[in-house]
Design an enzyme around this catalytic site. Structure first.
Site, PDB file in Angstrom:
ATOM      1  N   ASP A   1       0.828  -1.210   0.000  1.00 55.59           N
ATOM      2  CA  ASP A   1       0.000   0.000   0.000  1.00 55.59           C
ATOM      3  C   ASP A   1       0.861   1.260   0.000  1.00 55.59           C
ATOM      4  O   ASP A   1       1.958   1.278   0.566  1.00 55.59           O
ATOM      5  CB  ASP A   1      -0.914  -0.019   1.240  1.00 55.59           C
ATOM      6  CG  ASP A   1      -2.050   0.983   1.124  1.00 55.59           C
ATOM      7  OD1 ASP A   1      -2.361   1.409  -0.003  1.00 55.59           O
ATOM      8  OD2 ASP A   1      -2.619   1.352   2.166  1.00 55.59           O
ATOM      9  N   GLY A   2       0.324   2.314  -0.610  1.00 58.73           N
ATOM     10  CA  GLY A   2       0.975   3.617  -0.560  1.00 58.73           C
ATOM     11  C   GLY A   2       1.500   4.128  -1.894  1.00 58.73           C
ATOM     12  O   GLY A   2       2.188   5.153  -1.945  1.00 58.73           O
TER      13      GLY A   2
ATOM     14  N   SER B   1      -7.665  -5.449  -4.679  1.00 58.23           N
ATOM     15  CA  SER B   1      -8.757  -5.973  -3.842  1.00 58.23           C
ATOM     16  C   SER B   1     -10.079  -5.883  -4.597  1.00 58.23           C
ATOM     17  O   SER B   1     -10.206  -5.145  -5.586  1.00 58.23           O
ATOM     18  CB  SER B   1      -8.848  -5.158  -2.547  1.00 58.23           C
ATOM     19  OG  SER B   1      -9.399  -3.880  -2.806  1.00 58.23           O
TER      20      SER B   1
ATOM     21  N   ASN C   1     -11.092  -2.444  -4.767  1.00 57.81           N
ATOM     22  CA  ASN C   1     -10.359  -1.581  -5.697  1.00 57.81           C
ATOM     23  C   ASN C   1     -11.097  -1.401  -7.029  1.00 57.81           C
ATOM     24  O   ASN C   1     -10.775  -0.486  -7.799  1.00 57.81           O
ATOM     25  CB  ASN C   1      -8.940  -2.109  -5.955  1.00 57.81           C
ATOM     26  CG  ASN C   1      -7.995  -1.959  -4.774  1.00 57.81           C
ATOM     27  OD1 ASN C   1      -7.076  -2.757  -4.598  1.00 57.81           O
ATOM     28  ND2 ASN C   1      -8.210  -0.936  -3.939  1.00 57.81           N
TER      29      ASN C   1
HETATM   30  C1  IPE Z   1      -5.350  -2.615   0.079  1.00 58.78           C
HETATM   31  O1  IPE Z   1      -5.011  -1.294  -0.180  1.00 58.78           O
HETATM   32  C2  IPE Z   1      -5.418  -3.387  -1.203  1.00 58.78           C
HETATM   33  C3  IPE Z   1      -4.133  -3.614  -1.852  1.00 58.78           C
HETATM   34  C4  IPE Z   1      -2.973  -3.267  -1.411  1.00 58.78           C
HETATM   35  C5  IPE Z   1      -4.215  -4.314  -3.106  1.00 58.78           C
HETATM   36  P1  IPE Z   1      -6.135  -0.166  -0.311  1.00 58.78           P
HETATM   37  O2  IPE Z   1      -5.434   1.101  -0.538  1.00 58.78           O
HETATM   38  O3  IPE Z   1      -7.130  -0.570  -1.334  1.00 58.78           O
HETATM   39  O4  IPE Z   1      -6.816  -0.244   1.110  1.00 58.78           O
HETATM   40  P2  IPE Z   1      -7.672   0.856   1.889  1.00 58.78           P
HETATM   41  O5  IPE Z   1      -8.712   1.346   0.937  1.00 58.78           O
HETATM   42  O6  IPE Z   1      -6.722   1.939   2.296  1.00 58.78           O
HETATM   43  O7  IPE Z   1      -8.218   0.123   3.062  1.00 58.78           O
HETATM   44  C1  IPE Z   2      -1.652   0.268  -3.334  1.00 53.12           C
HETATM   45  O1  IPE Z   2      -1.425   1.632  -3.394  1.00 53.12           O
HETATM   46  C2  IPE Z   2      -1.948  -0.321  -4.690  1.00 53.12           C
HETATM   47  C3  IPE Z   2      -3.330  -0.786  -4.851  1.00 53.12           C
HETATM   48  C4  IPE Z   2      -4.245  -0.769  -3.944  1.00 53.12           C
HETATM   49  C5  IPE Z   2      -3.673  -1.311  -6.152  1.00 53.12           C
HETATM   50  P1  IPE Z   2      -2.625   2.671  -3.379  1.00 53.12           P
HETATM   51  O2  IPE Z   2      -3.033   2.907  -4.793  1.00 53.12           O
HETATM   52  O3  IPE Z   2      -3.700   2.205  -2.499  1.00 53.12           O
HETATM   53  O4  IPE Z   2      -1.904   3.947  -2.793  1.00 53.12           O
HETATM   54  P2  IPE Z   2      -2.464   4.951  -1.699  1.00 53.12           P
HETATM   55  O5  IPE Z   2      -2.905   4.122  -0.529  1.00 53.12           O
HETATM   56  O6  IPE Z   2      -3.602   5.688  -2.327  1.00 53.12           O
HETATM   57  O7  IPE Z   2      -1.301   5.822  -1.356  1.00 53.12           O
HETATM   58 MG    MG Z   3      -4.044   2.453  -0.524  1.00 53.67          MG
END
Ligand code: IPE
Ligand code: IPE
Ligand code: MG
Length: 264
Positions: free
Chosen positions: A35-36, A80, A83
């Site tokens: 994440d991030g 997810s 997502n």
């Molecule tokens: C969790 O990250 C899913 C993946 C890393 C694939 P998200 O960014 O989707 O989770 P939330 O929305 O912050 O809980």
């Molecule tokens: C994780 O990074 C990747 C996926 C969930 C596909 P994010 O896209 O959730 O990045 P943040 O959490 O918005 O920084």
């Molecule tokens: Mg995220």
């Protein structure tokens, strides 16, 4: 050997960190909530997709590190079920990146005798992504020593509901009977046959599970780090593993080292 606290690890080189690891007690199964990516990009004034692209550098680094350490199972949460609620343009770019990545890694899966094992509602993926995912899974299904599980369009709750429904079907047609047992139920989960994760890492500072492996993490050690996924490197893997090795996995029992006299 006494281990340093995570704080004092900050001073150590990667080689030092590596030498602190106890090879005998490495996790068998590491799971990662990557994440991030979006925040990494927005801190740099870049579009979110730049963060996803850079995230692949981290994926390779973690794959290589776990391979070198001989960790047999690595599960990566890549997309997810929730997502799907992101803007279609971001979803499309993510799927394109995923396909590119799989095409690039395909050879490495073979060279490293690694099974690629996708889990999740794969039928929801675009046709070209589904085809590639199924092809690589089939090509590598005979590899048994190492597995990379990739959670795509995955949700822990729907996995459990799906398992329950398939068990009901089997009961109705006589393939299963009696009252449901845990070990029996597990065989209906997408991770059937794999041990539960020993260690779950979540990057980006969020301290939540986001519908990942809800059944399987009942006794998993969880490691949260503020590092954003695109910045996650070999060193961060080693720090997570060292932290894991300091934990006393009690599974409800008394702490290690409590003498019998002190037990009552
Ligand atoms: C969790 O990250 C899913 C993946 C890393 C694939 P998200 O960014 O989707 O989770 P939330 O929305 O912050 O809980
Ligand atoms: C994780 O990074 C990747 C996926 C969930 C596909 P994010 O896209 O959730 O990045 P943040 O959490 O918005 O920084
Ligand atoms: Mg995220």
């Amino acid at each position: 050997m006494p281990l340093h606290s995570t704080h004092s690890f900050a001073e150590l080189t990667e080689d030092d960190l590596f030498s602190q690891l106890d090879q005998e007690t490495l996790p068998r199964h590491v799971a990662v909530i990557m994440d991030g990516n979006g925040r990494w990009a927005s801190h740099r004034g870049l579009p979110r997709i730049a963060g996803h692209r850079e995230g692949l550098v981290a994926v390779r680094e973690v794959l290589n590190t776990c391979y070198r350490l001989g960790i047999p199972i690595l599960t990566l949460y890549a997309f997810s079920e929730e997502n799907w609620n992101r803007p279609q343009a971001e979803i499309d770019l993510l799927m394109t990146l995923l396909e590119k990545f799989l095409l690039q890694e395909r050879q490495t899966f073979h060279e490293r005798k690694t099974r690629f094992f996708p889990i999740g509602l794969l039928h929801k993926l675009p046709a070209s992504t589904q085809e590639l995912v199924h092809t690589i899974a089939q090509e590598t299904e005979h590899f048994t020593d190492r597995t990379v599980v990739v959670a795509l369009s995955y949700g822990g709750r729907s996995e459990i509901i799906d398992a329950a429904n398939r068990l009901i079907d089997d009961m109705q047609c006589g393939k299963a009977s009696g009252r449901v047992q845990e070990a029996q139920f597990e065989r209906y989960l997408s991770t059937a046959g794999f041990p539960d994760p020993d260690l779950l890492i979540r990057t980006s500072g969020e301290a939540r599970i986001s519908n990942f492996l809800l059944w399987q993490i009942a006794y998993t050690e969880i490691y949260f780090t503020k590092t954003l996924w695109p910045d996650f490197r070999r060193r961060d893997v080693l720090l997570a593993l060292l932290d894991y090795q300091k934990r006393d996995r009690r599974f409800g029992r008394l702490p290690h080292g409590v003498s019998p006299q002190n037990r009552l």
